[in-house]
Design a protein around this motif. Structure first.
Motif, PDB file in Angstrom:
ATOM      1  N   HIS A  80       0.838  -1.202   0.000  1.00 38.83           N
ATOM      2  CA  HIS A  80       0.000   0.000   0.000  1.00 38.83           C
ATOM      3  C   HIS A  80       0.870   1.248   0.000  1.00 38.83           C
ATOM      4  CE1 HIS A  80       0.870  -0.607   4.302  1.00 38.83           C
ATOM      5  NE2 HIS A  80       0.786   0.721   4.401  1.00 38.83           N
ATOM      6  N   ASP A  81       0.264   2.341  -0.393  1.00 37.34           N
ATOM      7  CA  ASP A  81       0.910   3.639  -0.225  1.00 37.34           C
ATOM      8  C   ASP A  81       0.050   4.432   0.742  1.00 37.34           C
ATOM      9  OD1 ASP A  81      -1.287   4.622  -1.673  1.00 37.34           O
ATOM     10  OD2 ASP A  81      -0.112   5.140  -3.446  1.00 37.34           O
ATOM     11  N   HIS A  82       0.345   5.687   0.896  1.00 36.18           N
ATOM     12  CA  HIS A  82      -0.445   6.542   1.788  1.00 36.18           C
ATOM     13  C   HIS A  82      -1.137   7.631   0.980  1.00 36.18           C
ATOM     14  CE1 HIS A  82       0.638   4.894   5.763  1.00 36.18           C
ATOM     15  NE2 HIS A  82       1.581   4.341   5.028  1.00 36.18           N
ATOM     16  N   GLY A  83      -1.573   7.228  -0.226  1.00 32.57           N
ATOM     17  CA  GLY A  83      -2.328   8.142  -1.071  1.00 32.57           C
ATOM     18  C   GLY A  83      -1.582   9.448  -1.275  1.00 32.57           C
ATOM     19  N   MET A 155      -5.097   9.505   7.759  1.00 32.73           N
ATOM     20  CA  MET A 155      -5.311   8.545   6.682  1.00 32.73           C
ATOM     21  C   MET A 155      -6.663   7.840   6.783  1.00 32.73           C
ATOM     22  SD  MET A 155      -2.879   8.992   4.682  1.00 32.73           S
ATOM     23  CE  MET A 155      -3.457   7.745   3.558  1.00 32.73           C
ATOM     24  N   ARG A 160      -7.694   5.186  -0.545  1.00 37.58           N
ATOM     25  CA  ARG A 160      -6.423   4.805  -1.158  1.00 37.58           C
ATOM     26  C   ARG A 160      -6.638   3.769  -2.243  1.00 37.58           C
ATOM     27  NH1 ARG A 160      -2.359   3.584   3.653  1.00 37.58           N
ATOM     28  NH2 ARG A 160      -4.172   2.884   4.785  1.00 37.58           N
TER      29      ARG A 160
END
Length: 166
Positions: A80-83, A155, A160
């Motif tokens: 995953h990323d953190h958008g 978050m 996301r």
């Protein structure tokens, strides 16, 4: 705890006001690493009886958040990323195996992106690591761990993209 948290938050704020970019975020990672090497600060910020996601502080102007996480057993996350945000992970206790991923195809039209593993490393007590906007990673924990995370924004309020392993 409140004095320790207020000091950490004000120091993060001063750094990010001066340089909100990657260099400032690296300074936040250094600050967090130093804090986690001090047993009193570490145990105050991330007590063993904490929850999996405790929001400790959110800056009213800059929006960054300081969170404490306590995982009591094994926990594995997908890539995953953190958008639109960044995150600094700081290891307070236990170990986290972290994998960084290279994006082969960006997510689009509701379809997940494709990633391939780039490298895996271990975060140990006192380690802090910056994940900039767009960095894809996945943590894996085999036993009890505690960490503190500083995020550029809350978050929980951000949608996301998803990623699949190629």
């Amino acid at each position: 705890m409140q004095d320790i948290l207020e000091d950490l938050a004000s120091r993060c704020r001063a750094i990010l006001e001066n340089d909100p970019g990657p260099a400032g975020r690296e300074q936040v990672a250094g600050l967090l690493s130093d804090a986690l090497k001090d047993p009193q600060m570490r145990d105050s910020l991330v007590p063993a009886n904490g929850g999996e996601r405790d929001l400790l502080y959110q800056d009213p102007d800059l929006g960054f958040c300081i969170l404490a996480h306590v995982y009591r057993g094994a926990k594995h996350s997908n890539p995953h990323d953190h958008g639109p945000s960044w995150a600094v992970y700081g290891q307070a206790a236990g170990e986290t195996s972290m994998t960084d991923w290279t994006v082969l195809k960006k997510p689009e039209n509701g379809e997940p992106g494709l990633v391939k593993a780039d490298r895996t490393y271990t975060l140990k007590r006192g380690d802090a690591y910056l994940y900039n906007i767009g960095d894809v990673h996945s943590p894996s924990r085999e036993g009890e761990t505690r960490l503190i995370r500083v995020e550029g924004m809350d978050m929980m309020k951000v949608k996301r993209d998803k990623f699949e392993i190629a």
